[in-house]
Design a protein around this motif. Structure first.
Motif, PDB file in Angstrom:
ATOM      1  N   LEU A 332       0.816  -1.214   0.000  1.00 23.30           N
ATOM      2  CA  LEU A 332       0.000   0.000   0.000  1.00 23.30           C
ATOM      3  C   LEU A 332       0.853   1.269   0.000  1.00 23.30           C
ATOM      4  O   LEU A 332       0.531   2.243  -0.691  1.00 23.30           O
ATOM      5  N   MET A 345      -7.344   0.038   5.707  1.00 23.41           N
ATOM      6  CA  MET A 345      -7.303  -0.972   4.645  1.00 23.41           C
ATOM      7  C   MET A 345      -6.579  -2.232   5.099  1.00 23.41           C
ATOM      8  O   MET A 345      -7.031  -3.348   4.819  1.00 23.41           O
ATOM      9  N   ALA A 349      -8.325  -5.933   5.524  1.00 23.28           N
ATOM     10  CA  ALA A 349      -7.818  -7.064   4.747  1.00 23.28           C
ATOM     11  C   ALA A 349      -7.410  -8.222   5.649  1.00 23.28           C
ATOM     12  O   ALA A 349      -7.679  -9.391   5.341  1.00 23.28           O
ATOM     13  N   ARG A 373     -13.824  -1.694   2.305  1.00 24.97           N
ATOM     14  CA  ARG A 373     -14.026  -2.538   1.122  1.00 24.97           C
ATOM     15  C   ARG A 373     -13.993  -1.696  -0.143  1.00 24.97           C
ATOM     16  O   ARG A 373     -13.365  -2.079  -1.141  1.00 24.97           O
ATOM     17  N   TRP A 376     -10.399  -0.581  -1.042  1.00 20.57           N
ATOM     18  CA  TRP A 376      -9.631  -1.616  -1.736  1.00 20.57           C
ATOM     19  C   TRP A 376     -10.067  -1.733  -3.191  1.00 20.57           C
ATOM     20  O   TRP A 376      -9.238  -1.956  -4.082  1.00 20.57           O
ATOM     21  N   GLU A 380      -8.270  -2.180  -7.556  1.00 20.22           N
ATOM     22  CA  GLU A 380      -8.472  -3.528  -8.092  1.00 20.22           C
ATOM     23  C   GLU A 380      -7.583  -3.814  -9.302  1.00 20.22           C
ATOM     24  O   GLU A 380      -7.112  -4.937  -9.486  1.00 20.22           O
ATOM     25  N   ALA A 386      -5.906  -6.535  -3.992  1.00 12.44           N
ATOM     26  CA  ALA A 386      -7.197  -5.860  -4.121  1.00 12.44           C
ATOM     27  C   ALA A 386      -8.117  -6.646  -5.036  1.00 12.44           C
ATOM     28  O   ALA A 386      -9.332  -6.771  -4.775  1.00 12.44           O
TER      29      ALA A 386
END
Length: 407
Positions: A332, A345, A349, A373, A376, A380, A386
Motif C-alpha cells: 500500500l 485498509m 484485509a 471494502r 480496496w 483492483e 485488491a
C-alpha cells in the motif's frame, strides 16, 4: 416381577453384545500438516524466519506442538478412520516423514486406523533443507518407493490404482476411495492431474461399489474450482472427469485440502469439501458421518486450546496476521497509501483473510458494509491483493463449516 426383570436384563445383555447394524461411521479428516522436524531448524534462525515469513501463515515453527494437538484430538474423537489428505510434510524431508509416521503409528496401535494420501510437497521435493547458521543445507527427501516404505500400513491397500490411489473398506457399506493425482516423477504439473489410468481406476471402483456401498472420495487437490479468484490453481487437471464418474456412481462427497482454506463447494450430485490446513490457525479438521440410511454429514472443528501449550492458539493467530500485515503495508505504501487510510485498509484485509481461511466469512456480515471494502476496490486493477479481495467478497457466501446430504 423378578422373573420379568431378569428376562429384560438378559435381553439387554444379549442385544448389547450384538453388532449394531445401524452404527454411525465417523471419519476424521485433516489436511496440509506441513510437518517439519524440529531437528531441521531453530526458531530464531534468520533463514528459517525468512522462509516462514513467506509461507502463507503456516505455523511451521510449532510443528511438534501442533502434531501433539492433532493426536490429542484424534484420541478424543475416536473416529473409525483418521484420514490425512496430503502435504504431510513441509517440503518432503525424509526425517519429517519418519517422525510423523512414527507418531501416527503409535496412534494406530491404540486402535485408530489411519489412511494417508501424499500431497504435492511430499515426494521428490527438491526443496527439502535444514536451516543452519550458514544458510540452507540440502537433506534427504523421499522417492515414491521411500514413501511406500515409510507409510506402510497407512496406505489404501485394496483396488489400488495409479500412485498411491486405492480403497479402504471401513465396512461392507462404507468405502473410502483415495485418489493420488499429484505428479512426482517428472513434476510437469504444479498441482495434480487425472490421467486415463486414474479414470479407469475410478470407473472400476464405482462399478464395484454398486453392490450397495456408500463411497466417500478423497484427494489432495480439489476436484472442482472452488473460487473465481483461484480459477484452476488448486484443482486436479481433469478433475471434472473424476467428479463425473463419482457422481454417476452415486458418490456425493469428495474430501480434499491443498487450498489451506476451509471451504465447502456444494453440488447437485457431488460436494467438494476442502478442510483447512491444520498448520494454519484456527487449525481445522473435519468429522464426516455416514449414517445407516447412507446420508452424510460434515462438521469442521478447531483444535481444542487445552490440547496445545498455553497461549499457542493466540501465538499462531498473531503470526498469521503479522505475516500478512507486513506485506500489505509495503504494497500500500508503494501505491501511495498512508496514514489512517492505510491502517483501515490493512486492518480490513487482515480480518477478511482470517475469516476466509477459517471458513467463517458467513458469520461476519459486517465486513461487506465496511467502508474499507470500497477503498480496496479502487485499487483492483493495480493490486493483485485488491483483485483477490474484490473477487472473494463478490462470491456467494455460504456455511463452510457444516454440510448434510439427503439419504
Amino acid at each position: 416381577m423378578k422373573r420379568f426383570s431378569l428376562a429384560l436384563l438378559v435381553l439387554f445383555l444379549l442385544f448389547g453384545l450384538l453388532p449394531c447394524a445401524g452404527a454411525q461411521t465417523r471419519i476424521m479428516v485433516a489436511s496440509d500438516l506441513h510437518y517439519l522436524s524440529p531437528s531441521l531448524f531453530e526458531k530464531d534462525n534468520p533463514y528459517f524466519l525468512k522462509a516462514v515469513a513467506t509461507g502463507a501463515g503456516k505455523a511451521t515453527m510449532n510443528s511438534a506442538e501442533l502434531l501433539e494437538g492433532l493426536l490429542a484430538e484424534a484420541r478424543h474423537q475416536q473416529p473409525d478412520l483418521l484420514l490425512l489428505t496430503g502435504d504431510l510434510t513441509f517440503n518432503g524431508e525424509a526425517v519429517s516423514h519418519q517422525e510423523l509416521a512414527q507418531a501416527l503409528r503409535a496412534l494406530q496401535a491404540e486402535g485408530i486406523p489411519i489412511l494417508v494420501i501424499p500431497g504435492n510437497h511430499d515426494i521428490n521435493n527438491e526443496n527439502a533443507v535444514r536451516f543452519t547458521d550458514d544458510g540452507l543445507e540440502w537433506v534427504d527427501n523421499v522417492s515414491s518407493d521411500g514413501f511406500a516404505r515409510c507409510w506402510a500400513g497407512m496406505l489404501a491397500g485394496e483396488m489400488t490404482g495409479p500412485g498411491f490411489s486405492g480403497v479402504v473398506r471401513l465396512s461392507d457399506r462404507v468405502w473410502v476411495a483415495a485418489g493420488d493425482y499429484s505428479v512426482y516423477e517428472d513434476r510437469l504439473e504444479a498441482h495434480g492431474s487425472a490421467t486415463d489410468a486414474h479414470l479407469q481406476w475410478m470407473s472400476e471402483v464405482m462399478a464395484a461399489a454398486q453392490a450397495g456401498a456408500t463411497v466417500v472420495s478423497a484427494s489432495h487437490q480439489t476436484l472442482r474450482s472452488h473460487t473465481e479468484y483461484s480459477a484452476h490453481t488448486f484443482r486436479v487437471i481433469g478433475g471434472e472427469k473424476i467428479a463425473a464418474l463419482l457422481s454417476e456412481g452415486g458418490c456425493r462427497l469428495n474430501l480434499c485440502g491443498h487450498m489451506h482454506t476451509q471451504h465447502i463447494l456444494p453440488g447437485e450430485a457431488l460436494t467438494d469439501i476442502a478442510t483447512g490446513s491444520f498448520c494454519v490457525p484456527p487449525h481445522r479438521y473435519g468429522i464426516v458421518t455416514v449414517e445407516e440410511d447412507g446420508s452424510l454429514g460434515y462438521d469442521a472443528f478447531s483444535v481444542c486450546p487445552e490440547h496445545l501449550p498455553v497461549g499457542l492458539c493466540e501465538e499462531t493467530r498473531e503470526f498469521f496476521r503479522s505475516t500478512m500485515y507486513k506485506g500489505l503495508r509495503v504494497e500500500l505504501m508503494a501505491m501511495g497509501v498512508f496514514d489512517q487510510k492505510l491502517i483501515d485498509m490493512v486492518g480490513f484485509a487482515m480480518d477478511v483473510n482470517e475469516y476466509y481461511f477459517a471458513g467463517t466469512l458467513s458469520e461476519h456480515p459486517e465486513v461487506f458494509a465496511d467502508p474499507a471494502r470500497a477503498l480496496w476496490k479502487q485499487y483492483e486493477r493495480s493490486s493483485s491483493f485488491a483483485h483477490y479481495l474484490t473477487l472473494l467478497l463478490g462470491e456467494e457466501i455460504t456455511d463452510d463449516l457444516h454440510w448434510r446430504s439427503a439419504p
